[in-house]
Design a protein around this motif. Sequence first.
Motif, short mmCIF file in Angstrom:
data_model
loop_
_atom_site.label_atom_id
_atom_site.label_comp_id
_atom_site.label_asym_id
_atom_site.label_seq_id
_atom_site.Cartn_x
_atom_site.Cartn_y
_atom_site.Cartn_z
N ARG A 1 40.81 35.53 55.05
CA ARG A 1 39.86 35.00 56.03
C ARG A 1 39.09 33.80 55.52
NH1 ARG A 1 37.56 40.45 58.98
NH2 ARG A 1 39.60 41.37 59.30
N ASP A 2 39.23 33.49 54.25
CA ASP A 2 38.60 32.29 53.67
C ASP A 2 39.70 31.42 53.08
OD1 ASP A 2 36.82 30.46 52.73
OD2 ASP A 2 36.06 31.68 51.10
N GLY B 1 38.62 28.49 51.03
CA GLY B 1 37.85 28.80 49.84
C GLY B 1 36.41 28.31 49.87
N ILE B 2 35.76 28.35 51.00
CA ILE B 2 34.39 27.84 51.07
C ILE B 2 33.38 28.83 50.51
CG2 ILE B 2 34.91 26.32 53.01
CD1 ILE B 2 33.54 28.30 54.84
N ASN B 3 33.79 30.09 50.29
CA ASN B 3 32.88 31.09 49.76
C ASN B 3 33.31 31.62 48.40
OD1 ASN B 3 30.99 31.21 51.93
ND2 ASN B 3 32.56 32.23 53.14
N ARG B 4 33.89 30.76 47.58
CA ARG B 4 34.34 31.18 46.25
C ARG B 4 33.18 31.63 45.37
NH1 ARG B 4 37.64 26.08 45.37
NH2 ARG B 4 39.28 26.40 46.86
N ASP B 5 32.03 31.00 45.52
CA ASP B 5 30.90 31.31 44.65
C ASP B 5 30.30 32.69 44.91
OD1 ASP B 5 30.27 30.22 47.09
OD2 ASP B 5 28.35 29.41 46.43
N ILE B 6 30.54 33.28 46.08
CA ILE B 6 30.02 34.63 46.33
C ILE B 6 31.13 35.67 46.36
CG2 ILE B 6 27.98 33.82 47.55
CD1 ILE B 6 29.41 34.65 50.15
N ASP B 7 32.33 35.30 46.01
CA ASP B 7 33.45 36.24 45.95
C ASP B 7 33.40 36.97 44.60
OD1 ASP B 7 35.70 37.65 46.57
OD2 ASP B 7 37.09 36.02 46.12
N TYR C 1 28.10 45.52 53.97
CA TYR C 1 28.50 44.24 54.57
C TYR C 1 29.04 44.45 55.98
CZ TYR C 1 30.94 39.93 55.52
OH TYR C 1 31.39 38.79 56.12
N TRP D 1 25.77 29.76 66.14
CA TRP D 1 26.44 28.67 65.41
C TRP D 1 27.34 27.86 66.33
CZ3 TRP D 1 23.95 27.18 61.60
CH2 TRP D 1 23.38 28.04 60.69
#
Length: 178
Positions: free
Chosen positions: A70-71, A74-80, A115, A130
């Motif tokens: 779903r990513d 990779g825009i949420n790599r820092d919270i993975d 979550y 959004w």
Amino acid sequence: MSDSKPGSEHNLNDSNMPLLSEDGTEKAEKGGETFEKKDESTKKKKKEKKLKVPKEKPGYDHDNLDMTLRDSKGINRDIDLDFDDILAEPSTAHGFDPIWRLSFVLFTQIRRWIYRIIAAFIALPLAIIWAVIFSLLSVILVWVVRPVIRIVQLFLAVFKELWVSFLQATLEPLCATA
């Protein structure tokens, strides 16, 4: 009826060839050659099917929605973060193995379900918010900002011509003599 040829219309049971194929084509043999005739009703049905196919709408391509990754950008790599990204025991100080396994299970399952529960409540309202925000930004960029930038570019192009002419008349002769 004994004088009929195999595959003729009088003796249909002797033929091995189907009268209609899967695509609605009628096949007949005459003198060893095969002729195909299209059934008129099949042609009309195919035309109707072509007319009923809806055109693909931009932005509604949920057939290509990847439900596992779903990513994809990779825009949420820092919270993975996984369990071993948060908790780690050094090699000199290990606790009991069953407690470590239970800690892993509790961490991952509680994180997953908290979550999911929170996302279930806020995902749809925030998706609407959004969508409204980004659609308003798109409208403002398309109908306000870009035309204003284009107008400024037009005026700056005129100013650029005047500035280049001024520099050619004043500084270019000074630089050429030096």
